[in-house]
Design an enzyme around this catalytic site. Structure first.
Site, PDB file in Angstrom:
ATOM      1  N   CYS A 268       0.874  -1.186   0.000  1.00  0.00           N
ATOM      2  CA  CYS A 268       0.000   0.000   0.000  1.00  0.00           C
ATOM      3  C   CYS A 268       0.905   1.229   0.000  1.00  0.00           C
ATOM      4  O   CYS A 268       2.074   1.140  -0.390  1.00  0.00           O
ATOM      5  CB  CYS A 268      -0.947  -0.022   1.200  1.00  0.00           C
ATOM      6  SG  CYS A 268      -0.118   0.000   2.803  1.00  0.00           S
TER       7      CYS A 268
ATOM      8  N   ASN B 240       2.370   1.313   4.428  1.00  0.00           N
ATOM      9  CA  ASN B 240       2.693   0.040   5.096  1.00  0.00           C
ATOM     10  C   ASN B 240       2.416   0.087   6.603  1.00  0.00           C
ATOM     11  O   ASN B 240       3.099  -0.564   7.386  1.00  0.00           O
ATOM     12  CB  ASN B 240       4.154  -0.380   4.822  1.00  0.00           C
ATOM     13  CG  ASN B 240       4.466  -1.827   5.195  1.00  0.00           C
ATOM     14  OD1 ASN B 240       5.602  -2.150   5.570  1.00  0.00           O
ATOM     15  ND2 ASN B 240       3.506  -2.708   5.119  1.00  0.00           N
TER      16      ASN B 240
ATOM     17  N   CYS C 183      -1.277   0.626   7.506  1.00  0.00           N
ATOM     18  CA  CYS C 183      -2.720   0.347   7.648  1.00  0.00           C
ATOM     19  C   CYS C 183      -3.148  -0.871   6.814  1.00  0.00           C
ATOM     20  O   CYS C 183      -3.378  -1.952   7.350  1.00  0.00           O
ATOM     21  CB  CYS C 183      -3.567   1.558   7.260  1.00  0.00           C
ATOM     22  SG  CYS C 183      -3.295   3.010   8.297  1.00  0.00           S
ATOM     23  N   ARG C 184      -3.254  -0.681   5.490  1.00  0.00           N
ATOM     24  CA  ARG C 184      -3.841  -1.737   4.658  1.00  0.00           C
ATOM     25  C   ARG C 184      -2.930  -2.944   4.443  1.00  0.00           C
ATOM     26  O   ARG C 184      -3.354  -4.091   4.618  1.00  0.00           O
ATOM     27  CB  ARG C 184      -4.263  -1.153   3.299  1.00  0.00           C
ATOM     28  CG  ARG C 184      -5.433  -0.199   3.397  1.00  0.00           C
ATOM     29  CD  ARG C 184      -5.584   0.593   2.126  1.00  0.00           C
ATOM     30  NE  ARG C 184      -4.463   1.508   1.934  1.00  0.00           N
ATOM     31  CZ  ARG C 184      -4.234   2.240   0.848  1.00  0.00           C
ATOM     32  NH1 ARG C 184      -5.055   2.129  -0.179  1.00  0.00           N
ATOM     33  NH2 ARG C 184      -3.207   3.061   0.783  1.00  0.00           N
ATOM     34  N   SER C 185      -1.673  -2.698   4.007  1.00  0.00           N
ATOM     35  CA  SER C 185      -0.850  -3.865   3.637  1.00  0.00           C
ATOM     36  C   SER C 185      -0.434  -4.729   4.828  1.00  0.00           C
ATOM     37  O   SER C 185      -0.360  -5.956   4.678  1.00  0.00           O
ATOM     38  CB  SER C 185       0.351  -3.468   2.770  1.00  0.00           C
ATOM     39  OG  SER C 185       1.206  -2.587   3.430  1.00  0.00           O
TER      40      SER C 185
ATOM     41  N   ASP D  81      -8.057   3.828   1.293  1.00  0.00           N
ATOM     42  CA  ASP D  81      -7.102   4.259   2.318  1.00  0.00           C
ATOM     43  C   ASP D  81      -7.863   4.730   3.556  1.00  0.00           C
ATOM     44  O   ASP D  81      -8.646   5.685   3.474  1.00  0.00           O
ATOM     45  CB  ASP D  81      -6.272   5.402   1.724  1.00  0.00           C
ATOM     46  CG  ASP D  81      -5.186   5.881   2.660  1.00  0.00           C
ATOM     47  OD1 ASP D  81      -5.192   5.486   3.841  1.00  0.00           O
ATOM     48  OD2 ASP D  81      -4.338   6.656   2.199  1.00  0.00           O
TER      49      ASP D  81
HETATM   50  P1  4NP Z   1      -1.713   2.754   4.233  1.00  0.00           P
HETATM   51  O1  4NP Z   1      -2.325   4.101   4.857  1.00  0.00           O
HETATM   52  O2  4NP Z   1      -1.178   3.145   2.864  1.00  0.00           O
HETATM   53  O3  4NP Z   1      -2.868   1.851   4.161  1.00  0.00           O
HETATM   54  O4  4NP Z   1      -0.610   2.323   5.189  1.00  0.00           O
HETATM   55  C1  4NP Z   1      -1.615   5.309   4.965  1.00  0.00           C
HETATM   56  C2  4NP Z   1      -0.702   5.467   5.984  1.00  0.00           C
HETATM   57  C3  4NP Z   1      -0.025   6.678   6.105  1.00  0.00           C
HETATM   58  C4  4NP Z   1      -0.270   7.699   5.220  1.00  0.00           C
HETATM   59  C5  4NP Z   1      -1.172   7.530   4.184  1.00  0.00           C
HETATM   60  C6  4NP Z   1      -1.847   6.322   4.055  1.00  0.00           C
HETATM   61  N1  4NP Z   1       0.400   8.946   5.369  1.00  0.00           N
HETATM   62  O5  4NP Z   1       0.114   9.880   4.599  1.00  0.00           O
HETATM   63  O6  4NP Z   1       1.264   9.062   6.269  1.00  0.00           O
END
Ligand code: 4NP
Length: 171
Positions: free
Chosen positions: A14, A17, A19-21, A137
């Site tokens: 994602c 790294n 939340c989703r992945s 997201d």
């Molecule tokens: P992920 O979510 O891609 O599912 O891990 C996010 C985590 C952090 C951020 C954006 C999306 N960020 O902008 O810091």
């Protein structure tokens, strides 16, 4: 499914790294282990926003409620060697997929072996409940967004397992 003793390797990717992945990594691995398949799962982010950080506390909390422990994971950015080490890279959304494709093309010019063995796909590739859909997201979202990530990871994991049970992974 391959009878080889060498495990098939899958990388969930994602943006951050956190939340989703990481959720996809643990949910997919748990379903794989239950199905008895010789597949190992890792995860990474296209960004380097949260190096070595544990998953977001909200992701950990909602995953735990559904029986998934994310606490041992630490974030890392995807790197060129991943395109050689992994058989399959699963993008959580279409932006992730486009960014991974670009990185893969750039890596092809710098890697010495020239063996870009990884195939790319969406996490939802075979998921008939969320066909070709992004896992949205949840970072700026609330409880329902984090719960949806888990629901989609479960649904897409089951779809991949059905696919792997019907296909030769080395074909
Ligand atoms: P992920 O979510 O891609 O599912 O891990 C996010 C985590 C952090 C951020 C954006 C999306 N960020 O902008 O810091």
């Amino acid at each position: 499914m391959s009878r080889s003793s060498v495990p098939y390797k899958v990388l969930c990717v994602c943006l951050g790294n956190i939340c989703r992945s990481p959720t996809a990594e643990v949910v997919l691995q748990q379903h794989i282990d239950k199905a008895g398949l010789n597949i190992i799962v890792d995860s990474a982010g296209t960004s380097n926003y949260h190096p070595n950080q544990p998953p977001d506390v909200r992701s950990q909390k909602y995953a735990k409620q559904q029986g998934y422990d994310l606490s041992h994971l630490r974030a890392r950015q995807i790197k060129a060697e991943d395109f050689e080490r992994f058989d399959l890279i699963l993008a959580m959304d279409h932006d992730n997929l486009a960014n991974i494709e670009l990185l893969m093309r750039q890596s092809g010019k710098t890697l010495h072996s020239g063996s870009l063995r990884a195939r790319l796909a969406l996490m939802s590739q075979h998921d008939t409940d969320f066909p070709q859909q992004a896992i949205p997201d949840p970072y700026y979202g609330d409880a329902k967004d984090f719960e949806r990530v888990i629901r989609q990871c479960e649904s897409s994991s089951q779809a991949w397992i059905r696919y792997w049970q019907q296909h030769d992974l080395n074909a």
